[in-house]
Design a protein around this motif. Structure first.
Motif, PDB file in Angstrom:
ATOM      1  N   UNK A 167     -62.876  27.974  72.518  1.00 36.33           N
ATOM      2  CA  UNK A 167     -61.835  27.124  71.948  1.00 36.33           C
ATOM      3  C   UNK A 167     -61.187  26.179  72.961  1.00 36.33           C
ATOM      4  N   UNK A 168     -61.738  26.118  74.140  1.00 35.90           N
ATOM      5  CA  UNK A 168     -61.273  25.119  75.112  1.00 35.90           C
ATOM      6  C   UNK A 168     -62.340  24.047  75.257  1.00 35.90           C
ATOM      7  N   UNK A 169     -62.180  23.186  76.235  1.00 35.48           N
ATOM      8  CA  UNK A 169     -63.186  22.129  76.451  1.00 35.48           C
ATOM      9  C   UNK A 169     -63.711  22.219  77.886  1.00 35.48           C
ATOM     10  N   UNK A 170     -64.655  21.330  78.182  1.00 35.61           N
ATOM     11  CA  UNK A 170     -65.189  21.233  79.543  1.00 35.61           C
ATOM     12  C   UNK A 170     -64.869  19.846  80.081  1.00 35.61           C
ATOM     13  N   UNK A 171     -64.363  19.786  81.277  1.00 33.12           N
ATOM     14  CA  UNK A 171     -64.081  18.486  81.902  1.00 33.12           C
ATOM     15  C   UNK A 171     -64.505  18.526  83.361  1.00 33.12           C
ATOM     16  N   UNK A 172     -65.768  18.231  83.617  1.00 31.53           N
ATOM     17  CA  UNK A 172     -66.267  18.302  84.986  1.00 31.53           C
ATOM     18  C   UNK A 172     -65.724  17.189  85.868  1.00 31.53           C
ATOM     19  N   UNK A 173     -65.878  17.388  87.166  1.00 36.42           N
ATOM     20  CA  UNK A 173     -65.545  16.331  88.130  1.00 36.42           C
ATOM     21  C   UNK A 173     -66.680  16.235  89.141  1.00 36.42           C
TER      22      UNK A 173
END
Ligand SMILES: Cc1ncc(COP(=O)(O)O)c(C=O)c1O
Length: 647
Positions: free
Chosen positions: A106-112
């Motif tokens: 239920x969260x997201x992914x935000x790579x860097x």
């Protein structure tokens, strides 16, 4: 533009290969490590495949070299394929999206992308452009890298993670960027940083978004194991973490602590270690939330590896997992831990650097010459030959594929015997010279037999390495492949052409520096690792080119100026559907004048000093006055020229 109308093959259409090409593919392992990007074309050249456009005509690397050469861009060339960068950004983001949706996370992914892995403007620009649709951000570890990040528009949601040791200026810049709308996180690397960060935040009247870097106790294997475990340099121990939490609470900044960061080292070979590290990070995360920190970002750092050898094993230069397994393992571990603690699923951040860019660059270079340690010239037996020499000459009669190891042992024994006899005065220099010639000739025969038969035991392999040719390449290991020197990193290497011809020699590679360490003697082949590379005999009238693949991560900025060989020419291309390419950007390699100024010389003063020397030579009659101008021009041409060997 170059255009190649040839068919190609990958793992899936092996049947399309001619026997010679199939042999080359199996020998060099191109399909195995090429990851669907590198292939052998039916003209025996190496070709580049577009990973998202399987119907495209592959791009022939030899035509790229010819084409660049015609434009005056000479080897060595670092060739960057921007399509490959876009593809990896897409793959990483889509892998996490798939895992999130499959596992009902239920969260997201935000790579860097960690800027230090490749700071080149062309690379960062491409990553930012491709990453915008995914809220893919940047990670920085210094003020200079922060300035790079601030000069790009990654979008307001993409994270800007500030790691590394920070001074007041770094912190001010980071806080300022937050005010400008960047999604900036200041990660506390050590308790020492806390006072400074809080003071500057108060002075600037900004509530910072803080992160805390924890030191994982789990120690990983591989080349970068020192980045994890109790003795790793960065991050806080459990006791320090608690001190920081207490201070944040006391100073009423605990509500600013929104991110937890950990990094277990680069190129982690084993998926179990990734899972265990994620598990440990989650335990910290849950406990810190219980302490009242409103953590919503879980940053698990880098470590996603590249399978440089194509072995798919948990070894230093390979990985035993796929990208999809990596993302599923992480998402599943975080979900399980959060569900168990009955807590909200955080936004997952990873800082994959190597996995984003390693495959996008390759070093292409020509071979300048070869040194051989064998000879095709037979040696005749003569009356009166020394008995040891006679025994040596007799080896040829029983030299067969089955008895090759025995013959090699005998040859080495007799050659050493002959040298010992010379030292003790029992053999003449002439007799020993003949023995050395017999040795070179029989080594030639032994090598030919071994080239037919790939199965060599370890002792034989070491012996062949000692007797292998040295192919002298037009590159500097220290400038272009520093990790090969520093940590025995293995990159796939293959000839760029003549792959429809059987290679008849085995070589180690030596670079153009005058350093005996400037060599490559570890190669990945289809059958596994090898101390020598199968290569073709050099031709008088044709350059021989090799490619070192997957060099896009870390190599460019870690490189140094050993022997003053500077940056190579760098060319960024984009693949076209018809097999040609678009030249997107050219960065000329360092000139000699540039590298000299890096080491505190003033090239103008050097020209003046040389002029004086020439003038003196004219005055003293050493050279005629008419040669003066020519000599000064030669000096000036050189100082403005490429640091590498030019044709
Ligand atoms: C803090 C941090 N994040 C990310 C990375 C990138 O790691 P990798 O290239 O293995 O993804 C590194 C490099 O070691 C690092 O130190």
């Amino acid at each position: 533009m170059s255009h190649t109308n040839t068919t190609h093959f990958g793992d899936d259409n092996m049947a399309a290969k001619s026997p010679a090409l199939a042999h080359a593919d199996a020998q060099y392992g191109v399909s195995r490590w090429g990851d669907g990007l590198i292939t052998i074309l039916d003209n025996g050249h190496i070709g580049l495949l577009h990973p998202n456009r399987p119907d495209d005509v592959p791009t022939d690397l030899m035509s790229v070299i010819e084409n660049l050469d015609a434009r005056g861009i000479a080897a060595p060339i670092l060739l960057r394929v921007s399509d490959f960068i876009s593809w990896r950004i897409e793959q990483i983001n889509e892998a996490f999206r798939d895992a999130i949706s499959e596992l009902d996370y239920r969260g997201t992914y935000q790579g860097v992308f960690p800027v230090k892995v490749n700071q080149q403007a062309q690379v960062i620009e491409r990553i930012v452009a491709e990453g915008r649709q995914y809220d893919f951000g940047l990670e920085v570890g210094s003020k200079a890298e922060l300035l790079i990040a601030l000069s790009h528009d990654t979008g307001s949601k993409a994270a800007l993670i500030c790691n590394g040791v920070k001074d007041e200026e770094f912190i001010c810049l980071a806080l300022m960027s937050q005010r400008l709308g960047f999604n900036t996180f200041i990660v506390l690397e050590s308790p020492r940083e806390l006072d400074l960060v809080l003071r500057v935040s108060r002075e600037m009247d900004i509530r910072p978004q803080l992160g805390i870097r924890i030191k994982l106790t789990h120690e990983v294997s591989g080349n970068w194991s020192a980045s994890s475990g109790d003795r790793s340099t960065f991050g806080m121990t459990i006791a320090q973490v608690m001190d920081v939490i207490d201070q944040l609470r006391t100073e009423e900044f605990l509500d600013c602590l929104v991110l937890q960061h950990s990094h277990l080292g680069s190129q982690v070979p084993n998926i179990i270690e990734i899972r265990m590290a994620a598990q440990e990070a989650c335990r910290f995360f849950v406990e810190l939330r219980k302490e009242g920190a409103p953590l919503s970002f879980l940053d698990l750092g880098g470590g996603l590896g590249i399978d440089y050898t194509g072995e798919h094993r948990a070894t230093e230069n390979s990985t035993n997992y796929t990208l999809s397994e990596y993302s599923v393992n992480i998402v599943e571990t975080v979900k399980y831990a959060m569900d168990k603690a009955d807590m909200a699923h955080p936004i997952i951040i990873t800082e994959s650097g190597r996995a984003c860019v390693a495959q996008s660059s390759m070093l292409l270079f020509n071979i300048l010459e070869a040194t051989h340690f064998d000879s095709a010239q037979p040696v005749e037996a003569e009356d009166g030959d020394h008995t040891v020499l006679q025994s040596m000459l007799a080896i040829e009669a029983y030299l067969t594929a089955e008895r090759v190891h025995e013959c090699w042992n005998d040859l080495v024994f007799y050659r050493n015997e002959m040298r010992a006899l010379l030292k003790s005065g029992q053999a003449s220099l002439r007799e020993t010279a003949k023995a050395e010639r017999v040795h070179l000739y029989l080594m030639n025969r032994i090598k030919a037999l071994l080239a037919e038969n790939d199965s060599m035991n370890e002792e034989m392999a070491e012996a062949m390495k000692q007797a292998a040719d040295i192919y002298h390449g037009n590159f500097s290991l220290f400038q272009s492949l520093p990790d090969v020197w520093a940590i025995d990193q293995i990159h796939p290497i293959a000839p760029l052409h003549r792959l429809d011809e059987k290679p008849t020699r085995h070589a180690v590679l030596s670079d153009i520096t005058c350093d005996s360490d400037g060599k490559i003697d570890n190669f990945v082949l289809g059958k596994g690792l090898s101390k020598t590379l199968p290569v073709h005999e050099l031709k008088e009238d044709e350059d021989y080119y090799l490619g070192v693949f997957f060099v896009g991560a870390y190599q460019e900025t870690l490189g140094d100026l050993h022997n003053l060989f500077g940056d190579t020419n760098v060319v960024t291309i984009e693949l076209r559907t018809d097999g040609s390419f678009e030249l997107m950007h050219e960065q000329e390699g360092d000139t000699i004048s540039e590298v000299l100024s890096y080491v505190e010389y003033d090239p103008r003063q050097m020209v003046d000093a040389f002029k004086k020397t020439v003038e003196n030579a004219v005055k003293t009659g050493r050279i005629p006055a008419t040669e003066r101008r020519q000599m000064i021009s030669a000096f000036k041409d050189s100082i403005n020229g490429y640091t590498y060997f030019e044709q």
